[in-house]
Design a protein around this motif. Structure first.
Motif, PDB file in Angstrom:
ATOM      1  N   HIS A  84       0.679  -1.159  -0.055  1.00 21.11           N
ATOM      2  CA  HIS A  84       0.038   0.051  -0.025  1.00 21.11           C
ATOM      3  C   HIS A  84       0.906   1.276  -0.093  1.00 21.11           C
ATOM      4  CE1 HIS A  84      -3.454  -2.763   0.420  1.00 21.11           C
ATOM      5  NE2 HIS A  84      -2.770  -3.221   1.494  1.00 21.11           N
ATOM      6  N   THR A  85       1.921   1.030  -0.695  1.00 25.30           N
ATOM      7  CA  THR A  85       2.766   2.312  -0.740  1.00 25.30           C
ATOM      8  C   THR A  85       2.933   2.800  -2.197  1.00 25.30           C
ATOM      9  OG1 THR A  85       4.808   0.836  -1.342  1.00 25.30           O
ATOM     10  CG2 THR A  85       4.529   1.235   0.992  1.00 25.30           C
ATOM     11  N   PRO A  86       3.404   4.064  -2.317  1.00 18.50           N
ATOM     12  CA  PRO A  86       3.306   4.752  -3.662  1.00 18.50           C
ATOM     13  C   PRO A  86       4.122   3.953  -4.620  1.00 18.50           C
ATOM     14  CG  PRO A  86       3.696   6.288  -1.840  1.00 18.50           C
ATOM     15  CD  PRO A  86       4.056   5.040  -1.451  1.00 18.50           C
ATOM     16  N   PRO A  87       3.871   4.171  -5.993  1.00 17.14           N
ATOM     17  CA  PRO A  87       4.871   3.461  -7.009  1.00 17.14           C
ATOM     18  C   PRO A  87       6.186   3.720  -6.621  1.00 17.14           C
ATOM     19  CG  PRO A  87       3.480   5.079  -7.832  1.00 17.14           C
ATOM     20  CD  PRO A  87       3.067   5.001  -6.526  1.00 17.14           C
ATOM     21  N   SER A  88       7.181   2.890  -6.762  1.00 11.83           N
ATOM     22  CA  SER A  88       8.728   3.248  -6.705  1.00 11.83           C
ATOM     23  C   SER A  88       9.253   3.947  -7.834  1.00 11.83           C
ATOM     24  CB  SER A  88       9.381   1.678  -6.592  1.00 11.83           C
ATOM     25  OG  SER A  88       8.856   1.000  -5.581  1.00 11.83           O
ATOM     26  N   THR A  89       9.034   5.411  -7.968  1.00 12.08           N
ATOM     27  CA  THR A  89       9.647   6.065  -8.899  1.00 12.08           C
ATOM     28  C   THR A  89      11.130   6.448  -8.753  1.00 12.08           C
ATOM     29  OG1 THR A  89       8.727   8.006  -7.638  1.00 12.08           O
ATOM     30  CG2 THR A  89       7.238   7.270  -9.244  1.00 12.08           C
ATOM     31  N   ASP A  90      11.618   5.918  -7.430  1.00  6.23           N
ATOM     32  CA  ASP A  90      13.046   6.294  -7.203  1.00  6.23           C
ATOM     33  C   ASP A  90      13.796   5.162  -7.883  1.00  6.23           C
ATOM     34  OD1 ASP A  90      11.814   4.552  -5.303  1.00  6.23           O
ATOM     35  OD2 ASP A  90      13.388   4.951  -3.826  1.00  6.23           O
ATOM     36  N   LEU A  91      13.243   4.053  -8.327  1.00  5.65           N
ATOM     37  CA  LEU A  91      13.948   2.876  -8.938  1.00  5.65           C
ATOM     38  C   LEU A  91      14.066   2.922 -10.151  1.00  5.65           C
ATOM     39  CD1 LEU A  91      12.518  -0.099  -6.721  1.00  5.65           C
ATOM     40  CD2 LEU A  91      14.658   1.215  -6.354  1.00  5.65           C
ATOM     41  N   MET A  92      15.308   2.658 -10.823  1.00  4.47           N
ATOM     42  CA  MET A  92      15.512   2.494 -12.177  1.00  4.47           C
ATOM     43  C   MET A  92      14.791   1.334 -12.929  1.00  4.47           C
ATOM     44  SD  MET A  92      17.183   5.025 -13.275  1.00  4.47           S
ATOM     45  CE  MET A  92      17.629   4.447 -15.034  1.00  4.47           C
ATOM     46  N   PRO A  93      14.351   1.113 -14.009  1.00  6.59           N
ATOM     47  CA  PRO A  93      13.505   0.149 -14.518  1.00  6.59           C
ATOM     48  C   PRO A  93      14.359  -1.399 -14.166  1.00  6.59           C
ATOM     49  CG  PRO A  93      13.604   1.762 -15.948  1.00  6.59           C
ATOM     50  CD  PRO A  93      14.476   2.249 -15.129  1.00  6.59           C
ATOM     51  N   ALA A  94      15.658  -1.520 -14.351  1.00  5.66           N
ATOM     52  CA  ALA A  94      16.140  -2.742 -14.033  1.00  5.66           C
ATOM     53  C   ALA A  94      16.183  -2.981 -12.815  1.00  5.66           C
ATOM     54  CB  ALA A  94      17.635  -2.462 -14.584  1.00  5.66           C
ATOM     55  N   ASP A  95      16.217  -2.086 -11.849  1.00  5.26           N
ATOM     56  CA  ASP A  95      16.113  -2.476 -10.308  1.00  5.26           C
ATOM     57  C   ASP A  95      14.783  -2.771  -9.797  1.00  5.26           C
ATOM     58  OD1 ASP A  95      19.065  -1.964 -10.121  1.00  5.26           O
ATOM     59  OD2 ASP A  95      18.525   0.235  -9.868  1.00  5.26           O
ATOM     60  N   ALA A  96      13.810  -2.078 -10.682  1.00  5.22           N
ATOM     61  CA  ALA A  96      12.575  -2.118  -9.995  1.00  5.22           C
ATOM     62  C   ALA A  96      11.934  -3.508 -10.474  1.00  5.22           C
ATOM     63  CB  ALA A  96      11.600  -1.311 -10.675  1.00  5.22           C
ATOM     64  N   LEU A  97      12.432  -4.214 -11.865  1.00  2.00           N
ATOM     65  CA  LEU A  97      12.074  -5.234 -12.117  1.00  2.00           C
ATOM     66  C   LEU A  97      12.554  -6.542 -11.311  1.00  2.00           C
ATOM     67  CD1 LEU A  97      10.402  -6.456 -14.470  1.00  2.00           C
ATOM     68  CD2 LEU A  97      12.320  -6.486 -15.983  1.00  2.00           C
ATOM     69  N   ALA A  98      13.835  -6.093 -10.924  1.00  2.00           N
ATOM     70  CA  ALA A  98      14.660  -7.246 -10.140  1.00  2.00           C
ATOM     71  C   ALA A  98      14.062  -7.484  -8.921  1.00  2.00           C
ATOM     72  CB  ALA A  98      16.173  -6.691  -9.836  1.00  2.00           C
TER      73      ALA A  98
END
Length: 343
Positions: free
Chosen positions: A271-285
């Motif tokens: 229930h947190t905001p979208p992880s806009t601070d993560l680069m795509p590769a890190d978010a997918l990992a």
């Protein structure tokens, strides 16, 4: 020049007589100028604006009232009515404008009743209780969902579910918008509670501090009850997410990473905001390596619009553009989504 008490008396008499016309508007406008924190004057002024069809002015004035007193029930009721009228008036305005200047034949037409989701709607979403916000905004969101049913991707999605033995002739049904808590509305495809959801969500500043819309693939892993069928459904949702992790770590990894980079794609966990601070590769990992999915209760992979981001506000407020944006989000992710039904 009448004094503030004289204007107050005159404004109240207008209200008692049910008169919210030009004279009442001028009286309350002057009173609000002299006494900018006078809740009564601002509330009556917003009613005058509303009855005169000046819905943007009415919304702004009601926002000012609710900033002074969030518990002002009259202002909240007026806010619901303003939103309802906006949903009714918008199609009529578009039809009038189209009759004055007809579009070229090659230009696609907006479905009747299709409106955007702009600052006024986000204000309503953030300031009303969840069920009241749902009642006020359903007429604004449902035409978007019904229009999505007529897009090419929708028939392919229905066919994928049917091949997997799941019933349904339409992607979205009527009255399937849900209140997810304060400042949050969402909808998912027919029968999708325990499936990989084609999900669209609307979020006000209330939960996260940013007004936003997200469209993509979601996994609802939250327990709803102790009923055996609910537990079994939750296990199916967990299995679907495990398949998504497998796809994201293998054949589809490059596609998903590039898609996130090109389309403002972000991951949302819990229930947190979208992880806009993560680069795509890190978010997918993060998604691929997630071990405690059940504890997260909600996992979402999709595309986002933010009201405070340049260009997004205009897109969200334009019903036709919002429809195209949502359609393209689902169309892009449809090959991944349909793969989740092949197991």
């Amino acid at each position: 020049m009448p004094s503030a008490p004289e204007l107050q008396h005159r404004a109240i008499e207008y209200a008692k007589a049910g008169d919210f016309g030009p004279q009442a508007l001028a009286t309350n406008l002057e009173l609000a100028r002299l006494a900018p924190t006078n809740e009564g004057a601002l509330t009556r002024l917003s009613r005058c604006y509303m009855e005169g069809g000046q819905l943007d002015e009415a919304t702004a004035t009601l926002d000012a009232v609710l900033q002074l007193n969030p518990l002002n029930t009259i202002a909240r009721s007026l806010q619901v009515e303003v939103t309802r009228r906006r949903a009714v008036y918008a199609p009529a305005v578009r039809r009038t404008r189209s009759s004055e200047a007809r579009p070229k034949r090659s230009e696609p037409r907006s479905p009747i009743g299709l409106g955007g989701f702009g600052r006024a709607e986000f204000a309503t979403l953030g300031q009303l209780a969840p069920e009241a916000a749902l009642e006020a905004l359903n007429a604004r969101v449902e035409p978007l969902l019904m229009a999505l049913n007529d897009r090419p991707f929708a028939s392919r999605a229905v066919e994928a579910r049917n091949r997997a033995g799941l019933a349904g002739a339409r992607l979205f049904r009527r009255n399937t918008l849900h209140a997810g808590g304060a400042g949050h509305l969402y909808a998912f495809h027919q029968g999708g509670r325990f499936e990989p959801q084609l999900n669209v969500g609307f979020f006000s500043k209330t939960p996260w501090g940013r007004d936003a819309i997200g469209a993509g693939i979601g996994f609802n892993l939250a327990p709803k009850s102790d009923d055996p069928s609910d537990r079994a459904g939750r296990e199916r949702a967990l299995a679907a997410f495990a398949r998504f992790q497998h796809l994201a770590s293998s054949a589809w990894r490059s596609f998903l990473q590039q898609w996130m980079s090109a389309n403002a794609g972000f991951v949302q966990l819990g229930h947190t905001p979208p992880s806009t601070d993560l680069m795509p590769a890190d978010a997918l990992a993060t998604v691929i390596n997630l071990q405690n999915a059940a504890e997260m209760e909600w996992i979402f992979f999709g595309r986002w619009l933010f009201l405070d981001r340049a260009g997004d506000a205009d897109l969200m407020a334009d019903g036709k553009r919002l429809l195209v944006w949502t359609e393209s989000s689902f169309t892009d992710l449809l090959p991944v989504w349909t793969n989740l039904y092949r197991a």
